[in-house]
Design an enzyme around this catalytic site. Structure first.
Site, PDB file in Angstrom:
ATOM      1  N   ASP A   1     -12.086  -0.516  -8.423  1.00  0.00           N
ATOM      2  CA  ASP A   1     -11.999   0.648  -9.317  1.00  0.00           C
ATOM      3  C   ASP A   1     -10.899   0.493 -10.362  1.00  0.00           C
ATOM      4  OD1 ASP A   1     -14.023   1.812  -7.904  1.00  0.00           O
ATOM      5  OD2 ASP A   1     -12.835   3.461  -7.084  1.00  0.00           O
TER       6      ASP A   1
ATOM      7  N   TYR B   1     -26.326  11.204   5.719  1.00  0.00           N
ATOM      8  CA  TYR B   1     -26.722  10.111   6.628  1.00  0.00           C
ATOM      9  C   TYR B   1     -25.695  10.009   7.756  1.00  0.00           C
ATOM     10  CZ  TYR B   1     -23.533   7.750   3.312  1.00  0.00           C
ATOM     11  OH  TYR B   1     -22.479   7.422   2.484  1.00  0.00           O
TER      12      TYR B   1
ATOM     13  N   GLU C   1       0.861  -1.197   0.000  1.00  0.00           N
ATOM     14  CA  GLU C   1       0.000   0.000   0.000  1.00  0.00           C
ATOM     15  C   GLU C   1       0.892   1.240   0.000  1.00  0.00           C
ATOM     16  OE1 GLU C   1      -3.290   1.118  -0.144  1.00  0.00           O
ATOM     17  OE2 GLU C   1      -2.300   3.064   0.111  1.00  0.00           O
ATOM     18  N   GLN C   2       0.628   2.123  -0.958  1.00  0.00           N
ATOM     19  CA  GLN C   2       1.499   3.300  -1.077  1.00  0.00           C
ATOM     20  C   GLN C   2       1.385   4.267   0.107  1.00  0.00           C
ATOM     21  OE1 GLN C   2       0.354   5.339  -4.675  1.00  0.00           O
ATOM     22  NE2 GLN C   2      -1.608   6.005  -3.846  1.00  0.00           N
TER      23      GLN C   2
ATOM     24  N   ARG D   1     -15.801   5.378   5.349  1.00  0.00           N
ATOM     25  CA  ARG D   1     -14.818   4.576   4.598  1.00  0.00           C
ATOM     26  C   ARG D   1     -13.622   4.217   5.475  1.00  0.00           C
ATOM     27  NH1 ARG D   1     -10.078   4.904   1.948  1.00  0.00           N
ATOM     28  NH2 ARG D   1      -9.826   3.483   0.188  1.00  0.00           N
TER      29      ARG D   1
END
Ligand SMILES: Cc1cc2nc3c(=O)[nH]c(=O)nc-3n(C[C@H](O)[C@H](O)[C@H](O)COP(=O)(O)OP(=O)(O)OC[C@H]3O[C@@H](n4cnc5c(N)ncnc54)[C@H](O)[C@@H]3O)c2cc1C
Length: 395
Positions: A297, A218, A34-35, A106
């Site tokens: 993605d 929300y 992971e960068q 997220r």
């Protein structure tokens, strides 16, 4: 060369971490690069429908995420504030599809996945490590990764590119085509729940449909924070998820003439906004190079108008793991099988999200007709139109 049961994953986002968990369960050794130097709280709310939450439940992530289950979705007329339709979610969805609907930050979802990954002795997460270059061989991949010590070459039997919208993996596998900008930006803000009126703290998703813009809000993080996302027509198209957005510029899209007081009060409350430009692709294409593939993605970016971006990454991870499940499975044909299985479904979701981007931002007579159609249809039938998305299960 790493053991024949080793897989390298580029990207510890939602798709990469879900894939790591699913593969570790099958006995694979997984290295995730992971960068980012740390998995931080960047991002805002994500909605996850039952097609994705059932996978996370199965992987033991459900109890770690501080998700909120919405009672329902209230679709509102931006100018009058009147409710156009109400779609019950909470118990109704869980009963119908056998898994819950979540609203989650997220960062919380990523942290929950990373927590589950940290309990897997066969998964190594290397933060601050960026995939830079790739070479595909007959029986494996050489990946050049950069970390604080410099660049090293890793020889692995298989590679999964889960490195998001601007995927280096895709480019290194020979596809240099770029995602398509769709002339819209998403603005997000997070507020402590104490700063919004009581009504907006309820576990509900509210969707306001306006002229060339819509607003969604929300609660997340167990109801302590309110996630606000405003999507507006725009020409600004720089890459990235967190550019600072000028509040005055956003407020110009929320004029008194076009937006009800409640909606404007909410949009006026946050002092800082972050924005990102919306991109997707016109197809679902995989470079199909040796024992490598793409998920999420990187494979098929989509617009957020159906709230399915993260869900599709999670589905991808589950299907790819199934294809790699046989102890003897050669990764290359297993990956081609995965791509063949996913193509049609993800394309359909991508197209449905693009169609919603037009419907949501209609104005004039078209908007009137849309609102009338939604009223006549009612929430239950609006939801039933998406049975094909929510009722999906991995094979
Ligand atoms: C920082 C951030 C904030 C976001 N905020 C939102 C939001 O508020 N709302 C929303 O709907 N969607 C948001 N998204 C997008 C959403 O998470 C994805 O659309 C969806 O979850 C699909 O997930 P994915 O795993 O395919 O990609 P992502 O979740 O985007 O993850 C891709 C990961 O790959 C890493 N990466 C990229 N290139 C490399 C490389 N060369 N080497 C190693 N690692 C690499 C990235 O740092 C990232 O962690 C955000 C994405 C990111 C990265």
């Amino acid at each position: 060369m790493a053991s024949s049961r080793t897989i390298l994953i580029a990207g510890a986002g939602i798709g990469g971490l879900t894939a790591a968990l699913a593969l570790a369960r099958l006995g694979y050794r997984v290295v995730v690069v992971e960068q980012a130097p740390a998995l931080s709280d960047v991002g805002a709310g994500i909605q996850l429908s039952p097609n994705a939450t059932r996978i996370l439940q199965d992987l033991g992530v459900a109890e770690r995420a501080t998700a909120v289950v919405p009672e329902g979705l209230s679709i509102r007329h931006a100018r009058t504030g009147a409710e156009i339709a109400y779609m019950p979610i909470g118990c109704a969805m869980e009963f119908r599809y056998g898994a819950p609907y979540w609203m989650v930050h997220r960062g919380d979802l990523q942290a929950a996945l990373a927590d589950a990954v940290s309990e897997q002795p066969d998964v190594v997460l290397r933060l601050g490590t960026k995939l830079e270059d790739l070479a595909v061989h007959a029986k494996g991949i050489t990946a050049s990764v950069r970390d604080a010590r410099g660049v090293t070459d890793e020889r692995v039997p298989a590679l999964i590119g889960a490195d998001g919208l601007w995927s280096t993996t895709r480019a290194q596998l020979g596809d240099e085509t770029k995602p398509i900008f769709r002339n819209r930006t998403a603005w997000r803000a997070i507020l402590p729940a104490s700063e919004v009126p009581d009504e907006f703290r309820r576990p509900m998703t509210r969707l306001w449909l306006g002229h060339n813009a819509h607003l969604v809000h929300y609660p997340v993080r167990g109801g302590t924070l309110i996630n606000i996302v405003a999507i507006v027509a725009d020409r600004w198209n720089a890459p990235g998820w967190s550019a600072p957005g000028a509040r005055d510029e956003l407020l110009r899209h929320f004029s008194r003439e076009r937006w009800a007081k409640d909606a404007r009060t909410l949009v006026e409350t946050p002092l800082t906004w972050a924005k990102w430009a919306l991109f997707d692709r016109d197809d679902v294409s995989f470079p199909e190079q040796g024992p490598s593939t793409l998920i999420g993605d990187a494979a098929h970016p989509m617009l957020p108008f159906l709230a399915q971006g993260a869900a599709m990454a999670i589905e991808d991870a589950a299907v790819l793991a199934q294809c790699l499940a046989s102890p003897s499975s050669d990764p290359e044909p297993a990956m081609r099988r995965y791509e063949a299985i996913r193509r049609a479904r993800v394309r359909r979701v991508q197209q449905a999200a693009l169609a919603n981007s037009r419907t949501y931002h209609m104005s004039g007579p078209a908007a009137l007709a849309r609102n009338l159609a939604m009223q006549l249809m009612g929430g239950e039938r609006l939801r039933a139109r998406y049975d094909w998305i929510y009722d999906w299960r991995p094979g």
